[in-house]
Design a protein around this motif. Sequence first.
Motif, PDB file in Angstrom:
ATOM      1  N   ALA A 236      67.379   2.191  -0.161  1.00 15.18           N
ATOM      2  CA  ALA A 236      68.742   2.099  -0.542  1.00 15.18           C
ATOM      3  C   ALA A 236      69.471   0.898  -0.111  1.00 15.18           C
ATOM      4  O   ALA A 236      70.612   0.764  -0.412  1.00 15.18           O
ATOM      5  CB  ALA A 236      69.435   3.409  -0.547  1.00 15.18           C
ATOM      6  N   GLY A 237      68.780   0.010   0.833  1.00 15.38           N
ATOM      7  CA  GLY A 237      69.615  -1.102   1.285  1.00 15.38           C
ATOM      8  C   GLY A 237      70.579  -0.610   2.585  1.00 15.38           C
ATOM      9  O   GLY A 237      70.778   0.403   2.986  1.00 15.38           O
ATOM     10  N   GLY A 238      71.431  -1.651   2.796  1.00 16.79           N
ATOM     11  CA  GLY A 238      72.584  -1.555   3.827  1.00 16.79           C
ATOM     12  C   GLY A 238      72.083  -1.839   5.227  1.00 16.79           C
ATOM     13  O   GLY A 238      73.149  -1.727   6.067  1.00 16.79           O
ATOM     14  N   LEU A 239      70.901  -2.265   5.590  1.00 15.78           N
ATOM     15  CA  LEU A 239      70.625  -2.794   7.031  1.00 15.78           C
ATOM     16  C   LEU A 239      71.288  -4.140   7.106  1.00 15.78           C
ATOM     17  O   LEU A 239      71.232  -5.099   6.280  1.00 15.78           O
ATOM     18  CB  LEU A 239      69.211  -3.007   6.886  1.00 15.78           C
ATOM     19  N   ARG A 240      72.028  -4.396   8.400  1.00 22.02           N
ATOM     20  CA  ARG A 240      72.520  -5.790   8.614  1.00 22.02           C
ATOM     21  C   ARG A 240      71.410  -6.636   9.315  1.00 22.02           C
ATOM     22  O   ARG A 240      70.998  -6.082  10.365  1.00 22.02           O
ATOM     23  CB  ARG A 240      73.785  -5.447   9.374  1.00 22.02           C
ATOM     24  N   ILE A 241      71.366  -7.725   8.690  1.00 20.88           N
ATOM     25  CA  ILE A 241      70.378  -8.533   9.448  1.00 20.88           C
ATOM     26  C   ILE A 241      71.482  -9.918   9.942  1.00 20.88           C
ATOM     27  O   ILE A 241      71.783 -10.626   9.353  1.00 20.88           O
ATOM     28  CB  ILE A 241      69.028  -9.111   8.690  1.00 20.88           C
ATOM     29  N   SER A 242      71.339 -10.131  11.114  1.00 23.09           N
ATOM     30  CA  SER A 242      71.924 -11.116  11.974  1.00 23.09           C
ATOM     31  C   SER A 242      71.304 -12.490  11.613  1.00 23.09           C
ATOM     32  O   SER A 242      70.240 -12.485  11.662  1.00 23.09           O
ATOM     33  CB  SER A 242      72.247 -10.944  13.308  1.00 23.09           C
ATOM     34  N   THR A 243      72.172 -13.400  11.290  1.00 22.00           N
ATOM     35  CA  THR A 243      71.780 -14.743  11.014  1.00 22.00           C
ATOM     36  C   THR A 243      72.837 -15.634  11.635  1.00 22.00           C
ATOM     37  O   THR A 243      74.072 -15.172  11.937  1.00 22.00           O
ATOM     38  CB  THR A 243      71.392 -15.138   9.843  1.00 22.00           C
ATOM     39  N   PRO A 244      72.500 -17.033  11.967  1.00 22.02           N
ATOM     40  CA  PRO A 244      73.492 -17.747  12.446  1.00 22.02           C
ATOM     41  C   PRO A 244      74.648 -18.080  11.418  1.00 22.02           C
ATOM     42  O   PRO A 244      75.721 -18.570  11.956  1.00 22.02           O
ATOM     43  CB  PRO A 244      72.851 -19.026  12.612  1.00 22.02           C
ATOM     44  N   MET A 245      74.440 -17.821  10.327  1.00 16.16           N
ATOM     45  CA  MET A 245      75.673 -17.927   9.267  1.00 16.16           C
ATOM     46  C   MET A 245      76.445 -16.546   8.925  1.00 16.16           C
ATOM     47  O   MET A 245      77.392 -16.479   8.207  1.00 16.16           O
ATOM     48  CB  MET A 245      75.317 -18.449   7.953  1.00 16.16           C
ATOM     49  N   GLY A 246      76.342 -15.429   9.805  1.00 13.95           N
ATOM     50  CA  GLY A 246      76.484 -14.299   9.767  1.00 13.95           C
ATOM     51  C   GLY A 246      75.589 -12.946   9.301  1.00 13.95           C
ATOM     52  O   GLY A 246      74.495 -13.305   9.457  1.00 13.95           O
ATOM     53  N   ASP A 247      76.044 -12.026   9.033  1.00 15.01           N
ATOM     54  CA  ASP A 247      75.240 -10.933   8.706  1.00 15.01           C
ATOM     55  C   ASP A 247      74.724 -10.704   7.040  1.00 15.01           C
ATOM     56  O   ASP A 247      75.735 -10.677   6.363  1.00 15.01           O
ATOM     57  CB  ASP A 247      75.742  -9.372   8.984  1.00 15.01           C
ATOM     58  N   VAL A 248      73.467 -10.738   6.801  1.00  8.65           N
ATOM     59  CA  VAL A 248      72.854 -10.609   5.489  1.00  8.65           C
ATOM     60  C   VAL A 248      72.816  -8.961   5.496  1.00  8.65           C
ATOM     61  O   VAL A 248      72.204  -8.171   6.316  1.00  8.65           O
ATOM     62  CB  VAL A 248      71.656 -11.132   5.337  1.00  8.65           C
ATOM     63  N   ILE A 249      73.331  -8.404   4.482  1.00 12.72           N
ATOM     64  CA  ILE A 249      73.171  -6.753   4.285  1.00 12.72           C
ATOM     65  C   ILE A 249      72.426  -6.808   2.955  1.00 12.72           C
ATOM     66  O   ILE A 249      72.378  -7.171   2.262  1.00 12.72           O
ATOM     67  CB  ILE A 249      74.555  -6.209   3.874  1.00 12.72           C
ATOM     68  N   THR A 250      71.151  -5.883   3.463  1.00 13.29           N
ATOM     69  CA  THR A 250      70.020  -5.834   2.301  1.00 13.29           C
ATOM     70  C   THR A 250      70.377  -4.960   1.275  1.00 13.29           C
ATOM     71  O   THR A 250      71.245  -4.144   1.431  1.00 13.29           O
ATOM     72  CB  THR A 250      68.797  -5.024   3.088  1.00 13.29           C
ATOM     73  N   THR A 251      69.814  -5.050   0.114  1.00 14.17           N
ATOM     74  CA  THR A 251      70.234  -4.495  -1.036  1.00 14.17           C
ATOM     75  C   THR A 251      69.303  -3.058  -1.508  1.00 14.17           C
ATOM     76  O   THR A 251      68.411  -3.049  -0.898  1.00 14.17           O
ATOM     77  CB  THR A 251      69.916  -5.595  -2.205  1.00 14.17           C
ATOM     78  N   ASN A 252      70.016  -2.648  -2.340  1.00 12.05           N
ATOM     79  CA  ASN A 252      69.237  -1.241  -2.955  1.00 12.05           C
ATOM     80  C   ASN A 252      68.162  -1.769  -3.924  1.00 12.05           C
ATOM     81  O   ASN A 252      68.457  -2.276  -4.778  1.00 12.05           O
ATOM     82  CB  ASN A 252      70.346  -0.524  -3.652  1.00 12.05           C
ATOM     83  N   ILE A 253      66.673  -1.410  -3.353  1.00 11.16           N
ATOM     84  CA  ILE A 253      65.772  -1.679  -4.418  1.00 11.16           C
ATOM     85  C   ILE A 253      65.099  -0.538  -4.875  1.00 11.16           C
ATOM     86  O   ILE A 253      63.776  -0.558  -5.301  1.00 11.16           O
ATOM     87  CB  ILE A 253      64.882  -2.673  -3.686  1.00 11.16           C
ATOM     88  N   THR A 254      65.772   0.625  -5.061  1.00 13.34           N
ATOM     89  CA  THR A 254      65.294   1.921  -5.628  1.00 13.34           C
ATOM     90  C   THR A 254      65.382   1.413  -7.335  1.00 13.34           C
ATOM     91  O   THR A 254      66.244   0.498  -7.747  1.00 13.34           O
ATOM     92  CB  THR A 254      66.045   2.945  -5.279  1.00 13.34           C
ATOM     93  N   PRO A 255      64.840   2.345  -8.089  1.00 14.30           N
ATOM     94  CA  PRO A 255      64.885   2.050  -9.773  1.00 14.30           C
ATOM     95  C   PRO A 255      65.942   2.613 -10.145  1.00 14.30           C
ATOM     96  O   PRO A 255      66.141   2.722 -11.510  1.00 14.30           O
ATOM     97  CB  PRO A 255      63.617   2.592  -9.816  1.00 14.30           C
ATOM     98  N   ASP A 256      67.250   2.688  -9.509  1.00 13.03           N
ATOM     99  CA  ASP A 256      68.295   3.104 -10.060  1.00 13.03           C
ATOM    100  C   ASP A 256      68.904   1.988 -10.990  1.00 13.03           C
ATOM    101  O   ASP A 256      68.981   0.962 -10.439  1.00 13.03           O
ATOM    102  CB  ASP A 256      69.359   3.573  -9.052  1.00 13.03           C
TER     103      ASP A 256
END
Length: 442
Positions: A64-84
């Motif tokens: 369902a996503g929502g994990l924050r991944i730190s990068t030098p440009m800020g946090d990337v928040i992962t997306t929902n990849i369920t079939p909703d």
Amino acid sequence: MPDVKRTILWSVLTAGTALAALSPLSARADDQQPPADLMARGEYIATAGDCVACHTAPGGKPFAGGLRISTPMGDVITTNITPDPEHGIGQYTLEDFEKSLRHGIRRDGNRLYPAMPYVSYSGMTDEDVKALYTWFMHGVKPVAESPPVTELNFPANLRITMAAWDLVAGSVTPETGDSATFDKLRRGKYLANALAHCGTCHTPRNIMLSEKQDSYLAGAPLQGWYAPNITSSKTAGIGNWSEDSLVQYLRTGHVDGLSQAAGPMGEAVEHSTSHLTDADLHALAAYILQVPAKDDEAEHTPREQVGKAADVPDIRTGELTRIDRLDEMDGAHIYDGNCAACHGANGAGTSDHYAPSLFHNTVVGSARPDNLIMVILSGVDRTAGGLHVHMPGFAQNSDVQRLSNAEIASVVNYVMATFGSGDHGVTADQVQQMRAQLPKAP
């Protein structure tokens, strides 16, 4: 995963006939249940690709996503990849899915950020892409939740700039044929470069944040951790490991006298490599162990050969030291109060190796203190090979900080000086910088 289940998964990988049951690339998944062997193949590919690790937030629902991944440009928040259909990828056709997976282009035409390893996935075969799509559409439970939108600093906040990045980063030509029929080294290369995307973490990056192909698997920083050199170098890499040792590590996350998996690698072992078939584990290990050696000027002695047991004084001498003055506690006293119960006063660990030795340990023997700092902060919580391994993290305890930044710095310096590569002069500020990179849910 039991051996029986591994055998079943491997057997379905060799079944290519079910792939013909898929509709053309332009078709969207319908309600008809696909063949069981095709579904199993797709699930196995999702496991090998460790999709769940990035697309599941701490305590969140799978994919369902929502994990924050730190990068030098800020946090990337992962997306929902369920079939909703509204919050996930339920409206994606196979063609949409393939563009996203292998080219980093969303259904709406916008570019994905390369925290999604589409550069690696670009090497996947058409058949494996189709099987993965089928499993996501029919085997994953839809979740009607939308994570927060990623907001990066300029110019990375302009997704169109990712088109220029893609030109610099390049892509991998997709493999052809049935990946299950590849010979051992070809299968290992496919697993390492495409599905398991080992280079995403273990290959250093240039100023444009694309992988340095001339330093493949030579080690790189990763969200506070350091993904170590895993080339065939005998001093800086894993050139002294046997194929069986590396297979054991990938299956269980632990090899006596060598290393233990924690952090992102612990997650990869738990959710991905521990579920691969024996044949795939040996293929992956054989390929990695023949990757050209890349030495490191900071590593002069094999990490797993560094250190020795501490010479523990005999308490019968009557020479005792008071440790009730907290303002006077140094690294040795912090170690005695928090670590020695499991790892031993002499650092040898437990007799069954559940608590590992701190000498002849690739974390403590490293020339970089990063991973020891992070494992003390976050702990270890790994289930693999039928064994649950737990070490408490000392960053927090019931929302109350257990060890301060200064205390963690002190004990890190003590442990590495006593059992490993030496006192690295870690400071409280360094620990704070790494504490800020611990995983966070939105």
